[in-house]
Scaffold this motif. Structure first.
Motif, mmCIF file in Angstrom:
data_model
loop_
_atom_site.group_PDB
_atom_site.id
_atom_site.type_symbol
_atom_site.label_atom_id
_atom_site.label_comp_id
_atom_site.label_asym_id
_atom_site.label_seq_id
_atom_site.Cartn_x
_atom_site.Cartn_y
_atom_site.Cartn_z
ATOM 1 N N SER A 166 -6.059 11.520 3.139
ATOM 2 C CA SER A 166 -5.102 12.562 3.533
ATOM 3 C C SER A 166 -5.447 13.899 2.890
ATOM 4 O O SER A 166 -5.287 14.951 3.508
ATOM 5 C CB SER A 166 -3.675 12.148 3.172
ATOM 6 N N ALA A 192 -4.350 2.162 -1.123
ATOM 7 C CA ALA A 192 -3.462 3.260 -1.492
ATOM 8 C C ALA A 192 -4.259 4.465 -1.971
ATOM 9 O O ALA A 192 -3.994 5.608 -1.561
ATOM 10 C CB ALA A 192 -2.486 2.803 -2.573
ATOM 11 N N VAL A 193 -5.249 4.233 -2.817
ATOM 12 C CA VAL A 193 -6.073 5.338 -3.318
ATOM 13 C C VAL A 193 -6.911 5.923 -2.180
ATOM 14 O O VAL A 193 -7.023 7.142 -2.042
ATOM 15 C CB VAL A 193 -6.969 4.857 -4.481
ATOM 16 N N VAL A 202 0.842 -1.201 0.000
ATOM 17 C CA VAL A 202 0.000 0.000 0.000
ATOM 18 C C VAL A 202 0.875 1.248 0.000
ATOM 19 O O VAL A 202 0.645 2.184 -0.772
ATOM 20 C CB VAL A 202 -0.959 -0.004 1.214
ATOM 21 N N VAL A 203 1.896 1.257 0.836
ATOM 22 C CA VAL A 203 2.802 2.408 0.904
ATOM 23 C C VAL A 203 3.553 2.576 -0.420
ATOM 24 O O VAL A 203 3.691 3.693 -0.934
ATOM 25 C CB VAL A 203 3.787 2.250 2.081
ATOM 26 N N SER A 241 -6.207 5.892 1.050
ATOM 27 C CA SER A 241 -5.324 6.630 1.956
ATOM 28 C C SER A 241 -4.960 7.988 1.385
ATOM 29 O O SER A 241 -4.912 8.990 2.116
ATOM 30 C CB SER A 241 -4.045 5.831 2.213
ATOM 31 N N ASP A 242 -4.703 8.041 0.089
ATOM 32 C CA ASP A 242 -4.376 9.316 -0.547
ATOM 33 C C ASP A 242 -5.554 10.280 -0.459
ATOM 34 O O ASP A 242 -5.388 11.443 -0.098
ATOM 35 C CB ASP A 242 -3.980 9.088 -2.008
ATOM 36 N N TRP A 245 1.248 3.994 -2.974
ATOM 37 C CA TRP A 245 0.984 5.402 -2.692
ATOM 38 C C TRP A 245 2.129 6.268 -3.216
ATOM 39 O O TRP A 245 1.909 7.291 -3.856
ATOM 40 C CB TRP A 245 0.797 5.601 -1.198
ATOM 41 N N GLY A 290 2.028 6.329 -6.970
ATOM 42 C CA GLY A 290 0.941 7.221 -7.378
ATOM 43 C C GLY A 290 1.334 8.690 -7.282
ATOM 44 O O GLY A 290 0.982 9.500 -8.143
ATOM 45 N N GLU A 291 2.083 9.035 -6.246
ATOM 46 C CA GLU A 291 2.553 10.419 -6.106
ATOM 47 C C GLU A 291 3.513 10.779 -7.233
ATOM 48 O O GLU A 291 3.462 11.891 -7.762
ATOM 49 C CB GLU A 291 3.222 10.624 -4.749
#
Length: 84
Positions: free
Chosen positions: A77, A70-71, A15-16, A73-74, A19, A22-23
Motif C-alpha cells: 500500500s 500483514a507486512v 492479517v487485517v 500488504s502494508d 496490520w 502494526g499501524e
C-alpha cells in the motif's frame, strides 16, 4: 507468487488484525519502526494457532505467513501510494 494465496481463508482476519496492530505500534514513540515486523511475528505466533484451533506445525506456519502478509500488504500500500 502472492503470499496471500498461501494463507488459509480463516487467516485473512488475522492479517487485517496484525496490520491494524502494526499501524498502532507505528505511531507510538517508544518502539522503532524496524521492530514492528518482529513484534507482529511474535503476536501472530501466539494469536494465529490459538484462534485457528491449536498449536500444530500447520498453524505455526500459517502464523508466519499471516505476519508476512500483514507486512507485505502494508508495504504494498505504501508503494502504491508513492506512484500516484
Amino acid at each position: 507468487m502472492d503470499i496471500l494465496s498461501l494463507i488459509i481463508e480463516e487467516g485473512y482476519i488475522i492479517v487485517v488484525a496484525l496490520w491494524i496492530i502494526g499501524e498502532f505500534i507505528k505511531y507510538t514513540d517508544t518502539i522503532q519502526n524496524k521492530w514492528i515486523p518482529f513484534i507482529l511475528l511474535g503476536i501472530s505466533v501466539f494469536m494465529t494457532p490459538w484462534s485457528l484451533g491449536g498449536y500444530t506445525a500447520h498453524y505455526v506456519i500459517q502464523s508466519i505467513l499471516s505476519a508476512g502478509g500483514a507486512v507485505f500488504s502494508d508495504q504494498l500500500s505504501k508503494q502504491w501510494n508513492m506512484e500516484e
